[in-house]
Design a protein around this motif. Structure first.
Motif, PDB file in Angstrom:
ATOM      1  N   VAL A 243     -23.436  -2.773   5.616  1.00 42.72           N
ATOM      2  CA  VAL A 243     -24.279  -2.925   6.717  1.00 42.72           C
ATOM      3  C   VAL A 243     -24.882  -4.374   6.526  1.00 42.72           C
ATOM      4  O   VAL A 243     -25.176  -4.958   7.500  1.00 42.72           O
ATOM      5  CB  VAL A 243     -25.097  -1.871   7.053  1.00 42.72           C
ATOM      6  CG1 VAL A 243     -26.249  -2.096   7.889  1.00 42.72           C
ATOM      7  CG2 VAL A 243     -24.442  -0.657   7.383  1.00 42.72           C
ATOM      8  N   GLN A 244     -25.406  -4.483   5.483  1.00 43.47           N
ATOM      9  CA  GLN A 244     -26.074  -5.814   5.067  1.00 43.47           C
ATOM     10  C   GLN A 244     -25.262  -6.940   5.033  1.00 43.47           C
ATOM     11  O   GLN A 244     -25.790  -8.117   5.893  1.00 43.47           O
ATOM     12  CB  GLN A 244     -26.722  -5.582   3.635  1.00 43.47           C
ATOM     13  CG  GLN A 244     -27.881  -4.795   3.242  1.00 43.47           C
ATOM     14  CD  GLN A 244     -28.441  -4.617   1.909  1.00 43.47           C
ATOM     15  OE1 GLN A 244     -27.717  -5.366   1.001  1.00 43.47           O
ATOM     16  NE2 GLN A 244     -29.477  -3.981   1.980  1.00 43.47           N
ATOM     17  N   THR A 245     -23.866  -6.658   4.894  1.00 44.03           N
ATOM     18  CA  THR A 245     -22.960  -7.920   4.993  1.00 44.03           C
ATOM     19  C   THR A 245     -22.795  -8.225   6.524  1.00 44.03           C
ATOM     20  O   THR A 245     -22.975  -9.663   6.998  1.00 44.03           O
ATOM     21  CB  THR A 245     -21.664  -7.520   4.284  1.00 44.03           C
ATOM     22  OG1 THR A 245     -21.934  -7.322   3.008  1.00 44.03           O
ATOM     23  CG2 THR A 245     -20.662  -8.742   4.462  1.00 44.03           C
ATOM     24  N   VAL A 246     -22.477  -7.275   7.325  1.00 40.94           N
ATOM     25  CA  VAL A 246     -22.492  -7.352   8.744  1.00 40.94           C
ATOM     26  C   VAL A 246     -23.762  -8.024   9.130  1.00 40.94           C
ATOM     27  O   VAL A 246     -23.483  -8.785  10.295  1.00 40.94           O
ATOM     28  CB  VAL A 246     -22.026  -6.145   9.336  1.00 40.94           C
ATOM     29  CG1 VAL A 246     -21.833  -6.240  10.684  1.00 40.94           C
ATOM     30  CG2 VAL A 246     -20.545  -5.533   8.643  1.00 40.94           C
TER      31      VAL A 246
ATOM     32  N   LEU B 214     -21.068  10.698  -3.275  1.00 37.74           N
ATOM     33  CA  LEU B 214     -21.949  10.343  -2.200  1.00 37.74           C
ATOM     34  C   LEU B 214     -22.815   9.151  -2.466  1.00 37.74           C
ATOM     35  O   LEU B 214     -23.067   8.660  -1.595  1.00 37.74           O
ATOM     36  CB  LEU B 214     -22.859  11.708  -1.682  1.00 37.74           C
ATOM     37  CG  LEU B 214     -22.093  13.058  -1.338  1.00 37.74           C
ATOM     38  CD1 LEU B 214     -23.005  14.163  -1.341  1.00 37.74           C
ATOM     39  CD2 LEU B 214     -21.286  12.593  -0.064  1.00 37.74           C
ATOM     40  N   LEU B 215     -23.354   8.895  -3.638  1.00 41.94           N
ATOM     41  CA  LEU B 215     -24.306   7.899  -3.884  1.00 41.94           C
ATOM     42  C   LEU B 215     -23.219   6.637  -3.648  1.00 41.94           C
ATOM     43  O   LEU B 215     -23.563   5.529  -3.206  1.00 41.94           O
ATOM     44  CB  LEU B 215     -24.615   8.038  -5.314  1.00 41.94           C
ATOM     45  CG  LEU B 215     -25.588   9.138  -5.419  1.00 41.94           C
ATOM     46  CD1 LEU B 215     -26.305   9.214  -7.006  1.00 41.94           C
ATOM     47  CD2 LEU B 215     -27.151   8.830  -4.531  1.00 41.94           C
ATOM     48  N   ALA B 216     -21.999   6.609  -4.324  1.00 43.73           N
ATOM     49  CA  ALA B 216     -21.100   5.369  -4.227  1.00 43.73           C
ATOM     50  C   ALA B 216     -20.914   5.079  -2.849  1.00 43.73           C
ATOM     51  O   ALA B 216     -20.937   3.993  -2.457  1.00 43.73           O
ATOM     52  CB  ALA B 216     -19.891   5.770  -5.047  1.00 43.73           C
ATOM     53  N   ALA B 217     -20.600   6.274  -2.144  1.00 40.30           N
ATOM     54  CA  ALA B 217     -20.278   5.882  -0.351  1.00 40.30           C
ATOM     55  C   ALA B 217     -21.546   5.424   0.115  1.00 40.30           C
ATOM     56  O   ALA B 217     -21.523   4.635   1.095  1.00 40.30           O
ATOM     57  CB  ALA B 217     -19.819   7.417   0.213  1.00 40.30           C
ATOM     58  N   ALA B 218     -22.476   5.891  -0.295  1.00 38.84           N
ATOM     59  CA  ALA B 218     -24.040   5.485   0.319  1.00 38.84           C
ATOM     60  C   ALA B 218     -24.246   3.972  -0.001  1.00 38.84           C
ATOM     61  O   ALA B 218     -24.347   3.095   0.919  1.00 38.84           O
ATOM     62  CB  ALA B 218     -25.158   6.326  -0.020  1.00 38.84           C
ATOM     63  N   ALA B 219     -24.005   3.597  -1.210  1.00 38.82           N
ATOM     64  CA  ALA B 219     -24.094   2.275  -1.752  1.00 38.82           C
ATOM     65  C   ALA B 219     -23.186   1.307  -1.018  1.00 38.82           C
ATOM     66  O   ALA B 219     -23.602   0.154  -0.611  1.00 38.82           O
ATOM     67  CB  ALA B 219     -23.881   2.072  -3.216  1.00 38.82           C
ATOM     68  N   ALA B 220     -21.994   1.803  -0.895  1.00 42.73           N
ATOM     69  CA  ALA B 220     -21.119   0.807  -0.087  1.00 42.73           C
ATOM     70  C   ALA B 220     -21.347   0.843   1.483  1.00 42.73           C
ATOM     71  O   ALA B 220     -21.087  -0.285   1.826  1.00 42.73           O
ATOM     72  CB  ALA B 220     -19.629   1.784  -0.380  1.00 42.73           C
ATOM     73  N   GLY B 221     -21.754   1.657   2.090  1.00 45.60           N
ATOM     74  CA  GLY B 221     -22.118   1.712   3.385  1.00 45.60           C
ATOM     75  C   GLY B 221     -23.449   0.760   3.596  1.00 45.60           C
ATOM     76  O   GLY B 221     -23.453  -0.093   4.479  1.00 45.60           O
TER      77      GLY B 221
END
Length: 266
Positions: A32-35, A21-28
Motif C-alpha cells: 500500500v505504501q509503495t502504491v 498473519l503478521l507477515a501478510a499484514a507487513a507485506a500488505g
C-alpha cells in the motif's frame, strides 16, 4: 513426525498462524505504501508539468495541463484603457450660449465659445430668395375673362356673325389701361395685323409666339427685347371682335398649333 504433530495440535499452530498473519499484514502495508508513493508522484507530476517531465516519463509530453481557471485569469488581467479617454476632446456646452428668452436671446454664442452657434445664427447667414425676380409669364391685364380658349369647339363671333374657333383668351380691360408683356422674349411684330388691329407679337426662349391684339400707343418696336410684365402700350380695339366689350385678345402659338394661354401661364 510425532513431535511435529503434537506441536501443531498445541500452541505451536497458533504461533505459526499468527506469524503468517503478521507477515501478510507487513507485506500488505508495504504494498500500500509503495502504491501510494507512486500515486503521489504521478499527482505531483500532473500539478507541476516541469517535474512531470522528470518524475513521470510515461505521461505524454504534449498534454496541455493548463486549467481553464488559469486561462481565464490570464485573459482578464490584460490592461484596459479608461473609457473617459475617448471623449476627452468633446467641447462642453456653455450656459452663456443658451437663449435667455427675451429680445436678445437669439444673438448666438458668446465670443469665447468654441464655434457653437444657435440655429437662428445659422439661418440668418443664408441670403433670402429675391422676391423681385421677374415672373416667367403674366397676364397682360388684370380684368376678367370675357371669352375663353375654345380649342376645336366652334363659338359664335358677334362681330363677324359666324361660327368659328376662338384661338385665344379675351381679357376685359378699359380703354387706355396699360398692357403688359405676357412673357419675356424678342418682339417680332409691333403694328397693324389685318382684322386684328394693332398687335404685338413676342417670341420667347422656347420658340412660342405670344400675340396680343388690341394694343394702342405702342411702346415697343420689332427687334426689341422685352421682359415679362414690361409695358407694351395701352388698351385699344380688336377690329374683328369690336362688338364685344372693351378687351385685349391674347394668343399663344407653338409653330402652327394654337395653345391654351391659361395652361401655358400656369
Amino acid at each position: 513426525m510425532e513431535q511435529i504433530r503434537k506441536f501443531l495440535q498445541g500452541k505451536g499452530f497458533a504461533l505459526v498462524l499468527a506469524a503468517c498473519l503478521l507477515a501478510a499484514a507487513a507485506a500488505g502495508v508495504w504494498a500500500v505504501q509503495t502504491v501510494r508513493g507512486e500515486l503521489q508522484k504521478n499527482l505531483d507530476g500532473l500539478r507541476d508539468p516541469a517535474s512531470s517531465a522528470r518524475t513521470a516519463p510515461g505521461i505524454d509530453e504534449g498534454l496541455d495541463l493548463t486549467t481553464p481557471d488559469e486561462e481565464d485569469s490570464t485573459e482578464w488581467q490584460q490592461p484596459t484603457a479608461p473609457a473617459a479617454n475617448s471623449v476627452a476632446n468633446v467641447p462642453k456646452a456653455s450656459s452663456s450660449t443658451a437663449p435667455s428668452g427675451g429680445a436678445g436671446g437669439s444673438s448666438g454664442a458668446s465670443s469665447g465659445s468654441a464655434g457653437v452657434r444657435e440655429p437662428s445664427a445659422l439661418q440668418t447667414e443664408s441670403a433670402p430668395a429675391s422676391s423681385s425676380a421677374a415672373p416667367a409669364s403674366t397676364r397682360p391685364v388684370s380684368g376678367r375673362i370675357l371669352n375663353a380658349y375654345s380649342g376645336d369647339e366652334l363659338v359664335y363671333n358677334k362681330t363677324l356673325g359666324d361660327w368659328r374657333t376662338h384661338n385665344g383668351i379675351d381679357y376685359a380691360a378699359a380703354k387706355g389701361e396699360k398692357v403688359l408683356a405676357p412673357a419675356a422674349g424678342k418682339v417680332t411684330l409691333a403694328g397693324a395685323d389685318g382684322s386684328w388691329g394693332p398687335t404685338v407679337a413676342i417670341e420667347d426662349a422656347s420658340g412660342r409666339l405670344w400675340r396680343i391684339s388690341g394694343v394702342a400707343d405702342l411702346k415697343v418696336k420689332a427687334g426689341d427685347t422685352v421682359t415679362a410684365g414690361q409695358a407694351l402700350g395701352t388698351v385699344g380695339s380688336v377690329s374683328c371682335e369690336c362688338a364685344e366689350d372693351s378687351h385685349i385678345h391674347l394668343e399663344v402659338k407653338q409653330g402652327e398649333k394654337y395653345l391654351d394661354p391659361a395652361k401655358v401661364m400656369q
